[in-house]
Scaffold this motif. Sequence first.
Motif, PDB file in Angstrom:
ATOM      1  N   MET A  44       0.838  -1.204   0.000  1.00  0.00           N
ATOM      2  CA  MET A  44       0.000   0.000   0.000  1.00  0.00           C
ATOM      3  C   MET A  44       0.869   1.248   0.000  1.00  0.00           C
ATOM      4  O   MET A  44       1.875   1.318   0.702  1.00  0.00           O
ATOM      5  CB  MET A  44      -0.907   0.012   1.248  1.00  0.00           C
ATOM      6  N   LYS A  45       0.472   2.234  -0.791  1.00  0.00           N
ATOM      7  CA  LYS A  45       1.140   3.531  -0.769  1.00  0.00           C
ATOM      8  C   LYS A  45       0.469   4.424   0.268  1.00  0.00           C
ATOM      9  O   LYS A  45      -0.762   4.424   0.397  1.00  0.00           O
ATOM     10  CB  LYS A  45       1.058   4.198  -2.145  1.00  0.00           C
ATOM     11  N   LEU A  46       1.282   5.198   0.984  1.00  0.00           N
ATOM     12  CA  LEU A  46       0.779   6.058   2.047  1.00  0.00           C
ATOM     13  C   LEU A  46       1.256   7.482   1.824  1.00  0.00           C
ATOM     14  O   LEU A  46       2.262   7.721   1.151  1.00  0.00           O
ATOM     15  CB  LEU A  46       1.270   5.568   3.404  1.00  0.00           C
ATOM     16  N   LEU A  47       0.536   8.432   2.407  1.00  0.00           N
ATOM     17  CA  LEU A  47       0.944   9.832   2.381  1.00  0.00           C
ATOM     18  C   LEU A  47       0.910  10.384   3.797  1.00  0.00           C
ATOM     19  O   LEU A  47      -0.080  10.206   4.516  1.00  0.00           O
ATOM     20  CB  LEU A  47       0.013  10.658   1.485  1.00  0.00           C
ATOM     21  N   VAL A  48       1.981  11.047   4.199  1.00  0.00           N
ATOM     22  CA  VAL A  48       2.024  11.796   5.456  1.00  0.00           C
ATOM     23  C   VAL A  48       2.147  13.266   5.093  1.00  0.00           C
ATOM     24  O   VAL A  48       3.071  13.658   4.370  1.00  0.00           O
ATOM     25  CB  VAL A  48       3.204  11.358   6.348  1.00  0.00           C
ATOM     26  N   ILE A  49       1.213  14.082   5.566  1.00  0.00           N
ATOM     27  CA  ILE A  49       1.218  15.514   5.264  1.00  0.00           C
ATOM     28  C   ILE A  49       1.969  16.259   6.361  1.00  0.00           C
ATOM     29  O   ILE A  49       1.631  16.134   7.541  1.00  0.00           O
ATOM     30  CB  ILE A  49      -0.208  16.067   5.134  1.00  0.00           C
ATOM     31  N   GLY A  50       2.985  17.037   5.975  1.00  0.00           N
ATOM     32  CA  GLY A  50       3.719  17.852   6.930  1.00  0.00           C
ATOM     33  C   GLY A  50       5.207  17.853   6.646  1.00  0.00           C
ATOM     34  O   GLY A  50       5.700  17.130   5.766  1.00  0.00           O
ATOM     35  N   SER A  51       5.952  18.652   7.404  1.00  0.00           N
ATOM     36  CA  SER A  51       7.386  18.819   7.140  1.00  0.00           C
ATOM     37  C   SER A  51       8.248  18.779   8.392  1.00  0.00           C
ATOM     38  O   SER A  51       9.448  19.025   8.313  1.00  0.00           O
ATOM     39  CB  SER A  51       7.631  20.157   6.425  1.00  0.00           C
ATOM     40  N   GLY A  52       7.658  18.472   9.533  1.00  0.00           N
ATOM     41  CA  GLY A  52       8.392  18.558  10.785  1.00  0.00           C
ATOM     42  C   GLY A  52       8.950  17.242  11.281  1.00  0.00           C
ATOM     43  O   GLY A  52       8.889  16.211  10.598  1.00  0.00           O
ATOM     44  N   VAL A  80      -2.472  13.055   8.539  1.00  0.00           N
ATOM     45  CA  VAL A  80      -2.161  14.480   8.618  1.00  0.00           C
ATOM     46  C   VAL A  80      -1.349  14.754   9.879  1.00  0.00           C
ATOM     47  O   VAL A  80      -1.761  14.391  10.980  1.00  0.00           O
ATOM     48  CB  VAL A  80      -3.446  15.336   8.630  1.00  0.00           C
ATOM     49  N   GLY A  81      -0.196  15.406   9.701  1.00  0.00           N
ATOM     50  CA  GLY A  81       0.657  15.725  10.837  1.00  0.00           C
ATOM     51  C   GLY A  81       0.328  17.038  11.501  1.00  0.00           C
ATOM     52  O   GLY A  81      -0.104  17.064  12.657  1.00  0.00           O
ATOM     53  N   PRO A  82       0.492  18.185  10.821  1.00  0.00           N
ATOM     54  CA  PRO A  82       0.375  19.492  11.482  1.00  0.00           C
ATOM     55  C   PRO A  82      -1.046  20.041  11.509  1.00  0.00           C
ATOM     56  O   PRO A  82      -1.967  19.516  10.862  1.00  0.00           O
ATOM     57  CB  PRO A  82       1.286  20.387  10.631  1.00  0.00           C
ATOM     58  N   LEU A 128     -11.711   9.557  -0.193  1.00  0.00           N
ATOM     59  CA  LEU A 128     -10.328   9.175   0.082  1.00  0.00           C
ATOM     60  C   LEU A 128     -10.132   8.954   1.581  1.00  0.00           C
ATOM     61  O   LEU A 128     -10.630   9.722   2.392  1.00  0.00           O
ATOM     62  CB  LEU A 128      -9.374  10.266  -0.417  1.00  0.00           C
ATOM     63  N   LYS A 129      -9.394   7.915   1.938  1.00  0.00           N
ATOM     64  CA  LYS A 129      -9.169   7.584   3.339  1.00  0.00           C
ATOM     65  C   LYS A 129      -8.108   8.503   3.931  1.00  0.00           C
ATOM     66  O   LYS A 129      -6.982   8.570   3.425  1.00  0.00           O
ATOM     67  CB  LYS A 129      -8.738   6.129   3.484  1.00  0.00           C
ATOM     68  N   ILE A 130      -8.478   9.198   5.002  1.00  0.00           N
ATOM     69  CA  ILE A 130      -7.574  10.137   5.648  1.00  0.00           C
ATOM     70  C   ILE A 130      -7.834  10.134   7.144  1.00  0.00           C
ATOM     71  O   ILE A 130      -8.975  10.038   7.587  1.00  0.00           O
ATOM     72  CB  ILE A 130      -7.744  11.562   5.052  1.00  0.00           C
ATOM     73  N   ARG A 161      -3.691  17.043  16.790  1.00  0.00           N
ATOM     74  CA  ARG A 161      -2.624  16.290  16.132  1.00  0.00           C
ATOM     75  C   ARG A 161      -1.650  15.871  17.212  1.00  0.00           C
ATOM     76  O   ARG A 161      -1.738  16.305  18.357  1.00  0.00           O
ATOM     77  CB  ARG A 161      -1.938  17.138  15.058  1.00  0.00           C
ATOM     78  N   MET A 162      -0.704  15.015  16.856  1.00  0.00           N
ATOM     79  CA  MET A 162       0.301  14.624  17.823  1.00  0.00           C
ATOM     80  C   MET A 162       1.206  15.806  18.132  1.00  0.00           C
ATOM     81  O   MET A 162       1.352  16.724  17.326  1.00  0.00           O
ATOM     82  CB  MET A 162       1.129  13.453  17.290  1.00  0.00           C
ATOM     83  N   GLY A 163       1.815  15.771  19.296  1.00  0.00           N
ATOM     84  CA  GLY A 163       2.732  16.829  19.669  1.00  0.00           C
ATOM     85  C   GLY A 163       4.080  16.658  18.986  1.00  0.00           C
ATOM     86  O   GLY A 163       4.454  15.568  18.559  1.00  0.00           O
TER      87      GLY A 163
END
Length: 431
Positions: free
Chosen positions: A1-9, A68-70, A87-89, A287-289
């Motif tokens: 499965m391909k995954l996407l994580v949104i964010g840059s931190g 989604v991260g941030p 879409l699953k998010i 979101r997570m810290g």
Amino acid sequence: MKLLVIGSGGREHALAWQLAKAAKTQKVFVAPGNGGTALTSHLQNISLTDPTQLADFVEKEGIGLTVVGPEAPLAAGVVDIFRARGLKIFGPTKAAAQLESSKDFAKAFMVRHGIPTAKYQTFTDPAQAHAYIDQEGAPIVIKADGLAAGKGVVVAGSAQEAHAAVDAMLGDGKLGQAGARVVIEECLEGEEASFIVLCDGKHVLPLATSQDHKRLKDNDEGPNTGGMGAYSPAPVVTPELHGRIMREVIWPTIQGMAKDGIPFTGFLYAGLMIGPNGIKVLEFNCRMGDPETQPIMMRVKSDLLEVFEHAVAGTLDQANIDWDRRTALGVVMAAHNYPDTPRTGDVIRGLPAETPDSMVFHAGTTESGGEVRTSGGRVLCVTALGDSARLAQQRAYDVLQSIHFDGAQYRRDIGWRAITRRNAPAEPGTA
């Protein structure tokens, strides 16, 4: 499965790093990612941030799940856009994300549903805010209502400092729209802890406990930051306290959001003050810290993708996470002049390879031509595992010694509370 994580931190680097270990994972895309995710073979950065363009990319690539991260994409409604396309998010809707994007919304919600929090008032008029400060005295806390990237909270030790914070937010507009409304609340005493759970609208799965260090300098001195380090587990959260937090904070929040017609899905982060008057909520994040995520992800022993699949399917009651019994501790290396106007562009040298017991997660970095440079305030989070908080601390600082960039600043006492607190009971779910 391909995954996407949104964010840059650093949070997103840690999530992508852990998700890449899952048995079904084919590739993890990170949007837009950072220098660390760029250099990792099983991760791929994509230079997209617009929610609609991200949804287009997910459809084109056939990505099975997005995390989604941030906070900014959540407040912009990325979850709503993805769900409208089927879409699953994993994350809260724009309406549910108001628990973080508006402190006034969160405070009113807590009062309405009987969730313990500090006494407060909300203001848009500077004169009324100044009058309230004069009435209540100091210490007192001034918070920008909106998202301010961790810079919207002033713990004022004097009335003068509190008045200056109000002037900066409501008068000078230094925080823009985020500071157009301020929440002023009583200053709580005690010990802070981060309590993060996954939610699917009805069910809740707690993550390992954690605790971060907000102040820039040793001995909890200097200005507040986005976080200078963290560790997991947090000994202050005993099994008894864990149960109380679930009963008094987490379940009333999930049930309250559902009652208000805004079911909450995604990460729910309760920033807590544990003091002589019990448990009180300082803030909610959706979101997570960061930097709590980094040590938490170091301790995950389960297949994290399976957990997220349950979360988006509404079956979190069937999921479980096995935790490494050891302590994980992360030390943030920040850029010169952070948190004010951090300098960028400094070359980072001596980055070590990952080991079974240590990992350097990137945050404010960029990679070009084989060189990694600073690109933000909090640059790296040097994270390590150890059989005790002291051993995890020692290992993290040993790893950190090889890393160099001009102007680097970091605390030398991350984890001191856990080290000084002896004979703490083990948290639930460790193995």
